[in-house]
Design an enzyme around this catalytic site. Structure first.
Site, PDB file in Angstrom:
ATOM      1  N   GLU A 135       1.217  -1.141  -0.141  1.00 15.99           N
ATOM      2  CA  GLU A 135      -0.309  -0.164  -0.138  1.00 15.99           C
ATOM      3  C   GLU A 135       1.027   1.116   0.013  1.00 15.99           C
ATOM      4  OE1 GLU A 135      -3.185  -0.436  -1.124  1.00 15.99           O
ATOM      5  OE2 GLU A 135      -4.457  -0.181   0.559  1.00 15.99           O
ATOM      6  N   THR A 188      -4.417   7.362  -5.321  1.00 20.09           N
ATOM      7  CA  THR A 188      -5.210   7.433  -3.999  1.00 20.09           C
ATOM      8  C   THR A 188      -4.410   8.722  -3.400  1.00 20.09           C
ATOM      9  OG1 THR A 188      -6.135   5.406  -4.054  1.00 20.09           O
ATOM     10  CG2 THR A 188      -5.460   6.161  -1.504  1.00 20.09           C
TER      11      THR A 188
END
Lengths: 306, 306
Positions: free
Chosen positions: B128, B181
Site C-alpha cells: 500500500e 489515492t
C-alpha cells in the site's frame, strides 16, 4: 401521586476517546430529590445542605427544566423541589446533570408519565444550558437511561444505549477545587489535527466494540484521549501522578467530564480497591483535599425512593 | 505445495464516518492470482490482462510485499506472481490492496503458514505504501479478515473484526476515470473543526453499535461523512445525483476509498437491485462510462481456488 422522592446518580461524561458523546452512570454518589406539586404556579427550590447554588428558579438548573415541562404540559400548578445534594457542584461527575435529569424524571412521574426517556433528556438539556452554556446531553443520557450511553447526535438528539460489563468498577478521584464546565470548555481548541481525530475515532469505535464483545483488553487499549485531555490536564492538580499510580490495576483513567475529577475504570472490585488505595497514598501527601470513592457502573439510572 | 491460485476480493475503505479506519470486504469483483515458488531468487510479476501497472518488482505492490516476506523468512528462492486483475486500478475499491493482500496470503500459504492474519496485513502494508504513499490498512484488513473491520490503531497495528449483517448488499458505481489515492489524499485539509469531529465520531461509534445490535435504522443514520466527503465530491462526476437517486432504497451511500467509486449499502438484495436500476438510469445518460455491480458483504476474504 403529588409527591415523589428519588435518588439521582452521578455520571462520567467525555469518557476519554468519547468527548461530547460517551458517558456512563455511577452508583455512587447520588443526590436525593423530593418534588411535589404545589397548588400555586411557579417553581420553588430548596437546597437542604446549602451549596452556593442559586435558588431563584430562573437561574437554577431545576427551574429551567421545570419551566419547560410546565409550558409543554400546559400545567396549571407549580412544583416544589427539595434537593439533598451529595454530588458536589463543579466536581465533574454530573452534579448539574443530576439536578436537571432528576427534575425531568420526577415531574414526568407526577404528571402521568407522558414523556419518553429521550424526551426527558431533551427537557433536562435546558438545565445543562443554564449550568454550562451548552445544551449537552452526555451526562444526562446515562443518568436517565443507565449504564453506558452514546449521544450519537445532538441535533436531532439521538441516544444509543450501549451494553455494560458487569465486572466494571470505577474509582473517582475528586480534588476539592471547583472547575466550571464553562471555563474548561473555553480552553479547548476549536480546530484539531485530522491525524489525531483518526486516532480518537478509531479508539472510540474500538471502545464500543469492546463493550459488545466483552473484551476488557481492547477496552483498556481504547481508554485514551489524544485531543482534549492534553489541553485540560494543566487544570487538574497531580493528574499524571494519579493516573500513573492507577495504571497498575486499572484498565484506564481519564478526566471525568470537564474535570477536575479523574475516573479510573477497573475490572473487578478487588482491582478498584487496589487502585483507590494507591491513589490515596498519593493524595494523602498533597495540600489539595481529595475525596475518593469507588462505584460500580449503575445500569438502572434514577431510582424512586418513595 | 509450490504453487497456489487464489481469488482476492475488492473492498471498500473510508466507509463514510470511518475515514482511515473502517472497511468492508466485497464478494465481487475479485482478482485471480497464482503464485509459485521459483528455483531462483527474485520476484517476477506478470499481469495477464495487461493493465498499465509496473511489472518491475521494485516498483510493484506485489514486489514490495514479496521482498519483505522473503527477507523476514530468510527465503532462499523467489516467487513468480501471475495476476488476472478484475479490480480496475484506481477505481477506489482496493485494487492495490487486493494485490498486496493476495501476495502476502499466497506466500504465507507456500511457506508453511507462519504468519497470523495481523502479520499478513503488516506485510501487505508495504504494498500500500508503494501504491499510495501511505502505509494504510483499511482496505487490507477486510480483504484478509473478511467482513467489516476496524483499524483501531495503525501504530501499533490493531485490527478489530466487527460483525457483519448478512442482509447487507452493496452497489458499487464506478465511473471510468482514474483517481490516484495519493492525489485524493492531497486535497484533504490537515486540520478539522472539533465540532465536526464530534459529529463524525458519534456516527462511527453508532455505526459500530448498529452492527452489533443488528439495527439497520441506526446504521442508516450513521452512514454520513461530514469531514472528508465534502472535500472530495468535486473529484467524482455526478456524485450528488447518484447518491440522491440511491437514497430511496439504500441505507446510505458514500465515496468508496478515495474514490471515484461510490458505494451504496442496502438492506436485502431486492433493494440493492432497485438501487442499481435507478443509478443505471442516470449513468446511462452521462458521457462518462460507468460500470455498476452488486455484491454481498464477503465475510470470508481471500479464497483458495487450488
Amino acid at each position: 401521586m403529588s409527591r415523589i422522592s428519588i435518588s439521582v446518580p452521578s455520571s462520567v461524561a467525555n469518557v476519554s476517546c468519547g468527548y461530547d458523546v460517551l458517558g456512563f452512570c455511577l452508583g455512587y454518589p447520588c443526590d436525593e430529590m423530593t418534588v411535589e406539586i404545589k397548588q400555586t404556579q411557579g417553581v420553588e427550590i430548596e437546597h437542604v445542605n446549602g451549596w452556593s447554588i442559586p435558588t431563584d428558579p430562573k437561574l437554577n438548573v431545576c427551574g429551567a427544566v421545570a419551566f419547560e415541562m410546565i409550558k409543554k404540559l400546559n400545567f396549571k400548578y407549580g412544583f416544589k423541589i427539595k434537593i439533598i445534594k451529595h454530588i458536589k457542584p463543579g466536581s465533574g461527575i454530573g452534579s448539574s446533570a443530576a439536578s436537571a435529569a432528576g427534575t425531568a424524571f420526577a415531574i414526568n412521574q407526577l404528571t402521568g408519565n407522558k414523556f419518553s426517556k429521550l424526551e426527558l433528556v431533551k427537557f433536562a438539556m435546558y438545565g445543562e444550558e443554564i449550568a454550562s452554556g451548552a445544551k449537552h446531553a452526555d451526562n444526562l443520557s446515562p443518568v436517565i437511561f443507565g449504564g453506558f450511553t452514546l449521544v450519537r447526535s445532538i441535533n436531532p438528539l439521538d441516544i444509543v444505549t450501549l451494553p455494560s460489563l458487569n465486572e466494571l468498577f470505577v474509582v473517582i478521584t475528586h480534588p476539592y477545587i471547583e472547575l466550571k464546565t464553562k471555563d474548561a470548555r473555553l480552553i479547548i481548541n476549536k480546530e484539531i489535527e485530522l491525524e489525531k481525530a483518526v486516532v480518537q475515532w478509531g479508539n472510540l469505535a474500538g471502545f464500543v466494540a469492546s463493550l459488545y464483545s466483552k473484551n476488557y483488553e481492547l477496552l483498556s487499549k481504547t481508554i485514551k484521549d489524544v485531543i482534549i485531555e492534553p489541553q485540560r490536564i494543566k487544570l487538574i492538580p497531580n493528574y499524571k501522578e494519579i493516573v500513573d499510580s492507577a495504571s497498575k490495576y486499572a484498565l484506564g483513567s481519564g478526566i471525568s467530564g470537564a474535570g477536575p475529577s479523574i475516573f479510573s475504570i477497573c475490572k473487578g472490585k478487588k482491582n478498584a480497591e487496589l487502585v483507590l488505595k494507591r491513589i490515596k497514598e498519593i493524595t494523602d501527601k498533597k495540600n489539595t483535599t481529595y475525596s475518593l470513592f469507588l462505584s460500580p457502573i449503575n445500569t438502572s439510572g434514577i431510582e424512586i425512593i418513595n
